[in-house]
Design an enzyme around this catalytic site. Sequence first.
Site, PDB file in Angstrom:
ATOM      1  N   ASP A 286       1.792  -1.143   6.409  1.00 47.87           N
ATOM      2  CA  ASP A 286       2.072  -2.214   7.342  1.00 47.87           C
ATOM      3  C   ASP A 286       3.399  -2.852   6.906  1.00 47.87           C
ATOM      4  O   ASP A 286       3.923  -2.580   5.813  1.00 47.87           O
ATOM      5  CB  ASP A 286       0.929  -3.244   7.383  1.00 47.87           C
ATOM      6  CG  ASP A 286       0.911  -4.008   8.705  1.00 47.87           C
ATOM      7  OD1 ASP A 286       1.935  -3.991   9.415  1.00 47.87           O
ATOM      8  OD2 ASP A 286      -0.117  -4.630   9.033  1.00 47.87           O
TER       9      ASP A 286
HETATM   10  C1  NOJ Z   1       2.115  -6.077  11.405  1.00 50.72           C
HETATM   11  C2  NOJ Z   1       0.729  -5.881  11.933  1.00 50.72           C
HETATM   12  O1  NOJ Z   1      -0.209  -6.192  10.939  1.00 50.72           O
HETATM   13  C3  NOJ Z   1       0.461  -4.459  12.424  1.00 50.72           C
HETATM   14  O2  NOJ Z   1      -0.783  -4.442  13.053  1.00 50.72           O
HETATM   15  C4  NOJ Z   1       1.551  -3.993  13.328  1.00 50.72           C
HETATM   16  O3  NOJ Z   1       1.279  -2.691  13.757  1.00 50.72           O
HETATM   17  C5  NOJ Z   1       2.870  -4.044  12.584  1.00 50.72           C
HETATM   18  N1  NOJ Z   1       3.135  -5.411  12.167  1.00 50.72           N
HETATM   19  C6  NOJ Z   1       4.026  -3.524  13.412  1.00 50.72           C
HETATM   20  O4  NOJ Z   1       4.332  -4.392  14.431  1.00 50.72           O
END
Ligand code: NOJ
Length: 713
Positions: A286
């Site tokens: 993430d």
């Molecule tokens: C952070 C989020 O936790 C995740 O779910 C998401 O896919 C990513 N950012 C990318 O935007």
Amino acid sequence: MKFAKLFSILSILFACSFSSNNTAPKNKEEFINDLINIMTLEEKIGQMVLFTSDWAVTGPSIRENYIDDIKSGKVGAIFNAYTAKYTRQLQQYAVENTRLHIPLLFGYDVIHGHKTIFPIPLGESCSWDLTAIERSARIAATEASADGINWTYAPMVDIGRDPRWGRVAEGAGEDTYLGSLIAAARVKGFQGNNNFKNNTSIIACAKHYAAYGAAQSGRDYNTVDMSENTLRDIYLPPFKACVDAGVKTFMTSFNELNGVPASGSSFLLKDILREEWGFKGFVVTDYTSINEMVNHGFASDEKNAGELAINAGVDMDMQGAVYYNYLKALTDEGKINITQIDKAVKNILEIKYDLGLFDDPYKYCDEERAAKDIMTKENLETARDIARKSMVLLKNENNILPLEKSGTIALIGPLADDQRNLIGNWSAAGDWKKSVSVLQGFKNAISDNATILYAKGANITDDKNLIKKLNDNGGDIIIDTRSPEQLIAEAMDVAKKSDVVVMVLGESQGMSGEAASRSDIGIPENQKKLLEAIHATGKPIVLLLMNGRPLTLSWEDENINAILETWFGGTESGNAIADIVFGDYNPSAKLTVTFPRTVGQIPIYYNYKNTGRPFDENSKYTSKYLDIANTPLYPFGYGLSYTTFAYTELKLNKNEFNFTDLITITVTIKNTGTRDGEEIVQLYIHDLVGSITRPVKELKGFNKIFLKAGESK
Ligand code: NOJ
């Protein structure tokens, strides 16, 4: 044409340079191995780097110069960039400027629709309709792929047992069994049953691995500490279901689990994901979660974090630039081995190969598709149908619902004539201006047969601090500058002139989702005051709720005549709500998450374990609260219909059985009301005695059946 030509040249180049036998077409294994053999270390690291474009902000940092990085082969995938035109341009930078012409992946958070927006995933899960859920993911993939995307960061399969955590909105609720089936349905929908020959299937990403939903206190990104038993029993199965459904990518979570951040956990990434489950795709982190291992106190600095991440099994670094900055030095210093890098690169290139990008890097950049595949009539009709299948009727005193399409109806509340919030958060490229408000939906449904009197009645919230936080993050809360008293007075006036009042209250879209935890999960105070004032007029009230999480609704349940949970229903919200309110659709959804009476009961979920001193109201020393019941306000699996169903003749085909026996359980369901309707028949078991104790109730099967009035099945 120019690119097609370029690529035929490239294919020849590839064939000549890499094949041991120039005449035999290369299989995937040969192709990837040959490619890796001629890649420099820098080119390999480039494949392991993912950067966001500046088109959307989905995390704390934005990277400038991502275009230069693409041109120099320092990045293998881009996210938050879309439209066939723009992705074509970026793809062109990659394939025309880099030595090996390796195409990029284009990722995006296509969570519940791309432009045609479906209900938030929690809402959609309440349909318990796997076919509909797969269909909505399929449509999302078709639209996203027409807009240049080939990789979605979905499904989010975190079990959510804590409604304070704003991200319960993104998942399928609290149950592992149902959550696993929904996870698989979503993967199948996005990946088009793993048929990547067409250009409408995109790769899915099971996230956030793992146990992210168990953040302590429901505060996002917080610590998770749990037994391996609970981890395997409750939190991991939906991820395993994704692997079994063929999911191509996994995303690590932000949290630490039992002292080890997920992006540094070889237990999660190697022992379980690769070795036990045999996952063959690639693992992405993430957003900056490798870097965050420093804050966790797990890595001494970012370089060390990079070493820990690659050693744990992370293939691609999302946005953190840790691999970008340090992998070469770590390799040169012998801290990591080139074979680890080769493995990660192979995992990534194989997926690019599976998607067909080596044959045609512009496969997903067809500019003609957007006009014919996005927001089609059929997609919108499906969105409307899934939205109404997702809305849960929580209360319906004296069958006040459905309403007649006649008389005078007051429509009151900050969400009654709102479009901005209906598509919820994580609404990809969805355009809220295209969504149907409740007011519009009502007008569409009743034409001239009834009179609607509208009043806003209150702002979403009067809490200035909260408004600032929401607006700073793009929440777009538009505030009516009249005083709360003026707004309420206008609403009361409207209510008094009406036969029935429909109120549309709840949260703004930004009050749930990422980084949107709440400690008080009631309807915001100012809206509650409005509700109380209207209640005092004595008019019958139908309360339509919009929110991304369970709310505490004890007062509302006691005092309001009817309550419909509509979640954030997507583009077609207003029409879907009107279908239910006026009886053109008979509600059938059931909650997939428990609604507590008060925040003090959290965590509360249906499949709890018994204590040694189960609740007994006549005995002091039993497990209970002094001030409140143990039971929730609305349990998992609950939801009303405009008709009633009777369950009789519950039978097992045998009363004694051993571990390998199959048991057939039958029950007769009769529609005992006067309307046709659907019932979600649920089967729960209780394993009475075990060497490890089991919950008092566990969902093990369900079936959604349609019964005409009077009919039995
Ligand atoms: C952070 C989020 O936790 C995740 O779910 C998401 O896919 C990513 N950012 C990318 O935007």
